[in-house]
Design a protein around this motif. Structure first.
Motif, short mmCIF file in Angstrom:
data_model
loop_
_atom_site.label_atom_id
_atom_site.label_comp_id
_atom_site.label_asym_id
_atom_site.label_seq_id
_atom_site.Cartn_x
_atom_site.Cartn_y
_atom_site.Cartn_z
N GLN A 1 0.85 -1.19 0.00
CA GLN A 1 0.00 0.00 0.00
C GLN A 1 0.89 1.24 0.00
OE1 GLN A 1 -3.28 -0.27 -0.12
NE2 GLN A 1 -3.85 -2.21 0.84
N ALA A 2 0.58 2.21 -0.84
CA ALA A 2 1.40 3.42 -0.94
C ALA A 2 1.06 4.42 0.15
CB ALA A 2 1.22 4.07 -2.31
N CYS A 3 2.08 5.08 0.69
CA CYS A 3 1.88 6.22 1.58
C CYS A 3 1.34 7.40 0.77
CB CYS A 3 3.21 6.63 2.23
SG CYS A 3 3.99 5.36 3.23
N ASP A 4 0.82 8.39 1.48
CA ASP A 4 0.39 9.62 0.82
C ASP A 4 1.64 10.46 0.53
OD1 ASP A 4 -0.50 12.17 0.09
OD2 ASP A 4 -2.26 12.06 1.40
N MET A 5 2.24 10.21 -0.64
CA MET A 5 3.51 10.84 -0.96
C MET A 5 3.37 12.32 -1.32
SD MET A 5 5.68 8.64 -0.20
CE MET A 5 7.15 9.51 -0.74
N THR A 6 2.18 12.76 -1.68
CA THR A 6 1.98 14.18 -1.95
C THR A 6 2.17 14.99 -0.67
OG1 THR A 6 0.43 13.68 -3.72
CG2 THR A 6 0.39 15.92 -2.86
N LYS A 7 1.48 14.59 0.39
CA LYS A 7 1.61 15.29 1.67
C LYS A 7 3.02 15.13 2.24
CE LYS A 7 -3.23 15.02 3.16
NZ LYS A 7 -4.17 14.46 4.18
N LEU A 8 3.54 13.90 2.15
CA LEU A 8 4.84 13.63 2.74
C LEU A 8 5.95 14.44 2.07
CD1 LEU A 8 5.96 10.14 3.92
CD2 LEU A 8 7.58 11.61 2.73
N MET A 9 5.94 14.50 0.75
CA MET A 9 6.98 15.25 0.04
C MET A 9 6.83 16.75 0.27
SD MET A 9 8.94 12.98 -1.23
CE MET A 9 10.00 14.09 -2.18
N ASP A 10 5.59 17.22 0.43
CA ASP A 10 5.38 18.64 0.71
C ASP A 10 5.96 19.00 2.08
OD1 ASP A 10 4.03 21.29 0.29
OD2 ASP A 10 2.92 20.65 2.06
N ILE A 11 5.73 18.14 3.06
CA ILE A 11 6.29 18.37 4.41
C ILE A 11 7.82 18.37 4.35
CG2 ILE A 11 6.55 17.37 6.71
CD1 ILE A 11 3.64 16.29 6.34
N ALA A 12 8.38 17.39 3.64
CA ALA A 12 9.84 17.29 3.54
C ALA A 12 10.44 18.53 2.88
CB ALA A 12 10.22 16.04 2.75
N LYS A 13 9.78 19.01 1.86
CA LYS A 13 10.29 20.19 1.15
C LYS A 13 10.26 21.42 2.04
CE LYS A 13 9.69 22.81 -3.15
NZ LYS A 13 8.90 22.94 -4.41
N ARG A 14 9.17 21.61 2.77
CA ARG A 14 9.03 22.79 3.62
C ARG A 14 10.00 22.78 4.79
NH1 ARG A 14 4.67 22.72 6.16
NH2 ARG A 14 3.44 21.02 5.27
N HIS A 15 10.38 21.59 5.25
CA HIS A 15 11.27 21.48 6.40
C HIS A 15 12.69 21.07 6.00
CE1 HIS A 15 8.19 22.02 9.56
NE2 HIS A 15 7.38 21.46 8.67
N ASN A 16 12.95 21.02 4.70
CA ASN A 16 14.28 20.69 4.20
C ASN A 16 14.77 19.34 4.72
OD1 ASN A 16 16.59 21.19 2.62
ND2 ASN A 16 17.68 22.11 4.35
N LEU A 17 13.92 18.33 4.57
CA LEU A 17 14.25 16.99 5.04
C LEU A 17 14.50 16.05 3.87
CD1 LEU A 17 11.47 16.60 7.78
CD2 LEU A 17 13.83 17.38 8.09
#
Length: 364
Positions: free
Chosen positions: A134-150
Motif C-alpha cells: 500500500q502506498a503512503c500519501d507521498m503528496t503530503k509527505l513530500m510537501d512536508i519534507a520540502k518545507r522542512h528541508n528533510l
C-alpha cells in the motif's frame, strides 16, 4: 494444507526460463558485478521511473547504506511509522540516529497528517514505508519534507510497482530502497536488494560503497562494505521482472475476490488509499478475534501469518529507547489484530474458495 505463501508455485509458472538463465550465468564464468547486474540495474530503474538503480546484497543494506550516504548519524532523528517492520528501524539506528515514531492511519501506513508534529530541530529525514503493498500519501509527505528541508527515503520492500497518483513508488524521495527477498513481489532466489535514485552523485557513491569503498580495484576511497548483488540473482531477477506486471495483476484479482466475498462481522477488510493502487504483497485483515481466527484456520488446514506481532518500540532490541506499552496505541492495537491471509501467485480458485468459506463460517 493451504500455505500462507507458496513460493514454489511462482517458480513453476516459468521454471524453464529461470533454469535457462541460471545455467547461462553459471556457464559464463563471471559471477560478481558483471553484465547481469548492470542490465538489471538499467531495467529496474526504467521500471520504477528513475535515472539510476544500484544492486545490493539485501533490503536492509539498502536502508542503512542510504542513511549512511545521506550523512544521517548520531544526534539526528528520522521519522518512521510506528508499525513498520523492525528492519526499517534498524536502517536508522545502525547509523546511530534516533527513530521518531509516527502512528499509522487506516491504510496501515504512516499518517501523513501526524508527521509535522513529530519534527524537531534534530529531524533530518523521513522514512516512508509502503507497507503491505500500500502506498503512503507521498503528496503530503513530500510537501512536508520540502518545507522542512528533510531528506526522504522510501522503503519499497513490499511495494514492487504500485503507484501513488500514477507515479511508481521508489521514484519520489531521494532514495528508494528495495528488498528482493524471495517472498517479495519481484523476489530473488536468495537475499538481494537495490536502491533507486535520480541523483548521479548518490548512485556513484552507492557503487563505490557497496564494493569495499573501491571504485578501482585496490584503490579504496572510503571505508565501505561488501554488499553486492551477485550475477546469478541479478539474472534471475531479470526473468522475474519481465513477468512482474502479470504477477501483480494476478494478486489484484485474488485481492478483489477476497474483498468481494469475505463477509464476517469479526473481520475488517483492508482499504486502499484514494489515489493509490496496491500490489497486495500481503492481504492483511484486522480482527479482534485474531488468535482465535488463526487457530481456527489452522485447524482447517489454512496457514496465515502475522505482520507484525511486536511493534519496534516494544521489541527487546529497542528497550534502550525507553518506550513503553501505551506510547503508540494504534501500532500496538494493530499488532494485536492484524492477520495475513494466503496470498501468492499460482493460488488456485479452489484454494481461495476454501479460505473464504472457512472465514465466513468463523463464529469467534
Amino acid at each position: 494444507m493451504i500455505m500462507a505463501n507458496n513460493l514454489l508455485r511462482q517458480f513453476e509458472l516459468y521454471s524453464s526460463e529461470y533454469e535457462e538463465k541460471a545455467i547461462a550465468v553459471l556457464r559464463s564464468g563471471w559471477y560478481v558485478l558483471g553484465k547481469e547486474v548492470e542490465n538489471f540495474e538499467h531495467e529496474w530503474a526504467e521500471y520504477i521511473g528513475t535515472k539510476y538503480a544500484v544492486g545490493l546484497a539485501s533490503g536492509l543494506d539498502a536502508l542503512w547504506i542510504s542513511f549512511r550516504l545521506l550523512d544521517i548519524k548520531a544526534g539526528d532523528e528520522v521519522i518512521v511509522c510506528s508499525n513498520a517492520y523492525i528492519a526499517c528501524v534498524m536502517g536508522i539506528t545502525i547509523n546511530g540516529a534516533t527513530p521518531v515514531f509516527v502512528e499509522p492511519d487506516e491504510y496501515d501506513n504512516i499518517d501523513a497528517d501526524k508527521i509535522e508534529a513529530a519534527i524537531t530541530e534534530k529531524t533530518k529525514a523521513i522514512l516512508a514505508v509502503h507497507l503491505y503493498g500500500q502506498a503512503c500519501d507521498m503528496t503530503k509527505l513530500m510537501d512536508i519534507a520540502k518545507r522542512h528541508n528533510l531528506r526522504v527515503v522510501e522503503d519499497c520492500a513490499q511495494s514492487h510497482g504500485n503507484k501513488w497518483q500514477g507515479q511508481v513508488v521508489g521514484s519520489f524521495g531521494d532514495i528508494g530502497c528495495f528488498s528482493f527477498y524471495p517472498t517479495k513481489g519481484c523476489g530473488a532466489f536468495g537475499d538481494a536488494g537495490c536502491i533507486t535514485t535520480n541523483s548521479e552523485e548518490l548512485a556513484k557513491k552507492f557503487k563505490v560503497f557497496r564494493n569495499y569503498g573501491s571504485e578501482k580495484h585496490y584503490h579504496n576511497m572510503v571505508v565501505g562494505t561488501n554488499s553486492r548483488l551477485d550475477e546469478l540473482q541479478a539474472g534471475l531477477l531479470r526473468v522475474k521482472l519481465k513477468h512482474l506486471p502479470e504477477f501483480n495483476a494476478e494478486r489484484c484479482r485474488l485481492a478483489n475476490k477476497y474483498l468481494a466475498e469475505i463477509k464476517n462481522p469479526h473481520v475488517q477488510l483492508p482499504k486502499v488509499r484514494p489515489g493509490a493502487d496496491s500490489t497486495w504483497h500481503q492481504f492483511v485483515i484486522h480482527t479482534d478475534k485474531r488468535d482465535e481466527l488463526q487457530d481456527y484456520l489452522k485447524s482447517q488446514g489454512i496457514g496465515t501469518l502475522i505482520h507484525y506481532p511486536i511493534p519496534p518500540h516494544l521489541s527487546e532490541a529497542y528497550q534502550y529507547l525507553g518506550k513503553k506499552r501505551g506510547d503508540y496505541p494504534i501500532a500496538e492495537k494493530y499488532a494485536d489484530e492484524v492477520l495475513s491471509l494466503p496470498m501468492y501467485n499460482g493460488m488456485t480458485e479452489e484454494e481461495q474458495h476454501t479460505v473464504i468459506e472457512a472465514i465466513n463460517k468463523f463464529e469467534g
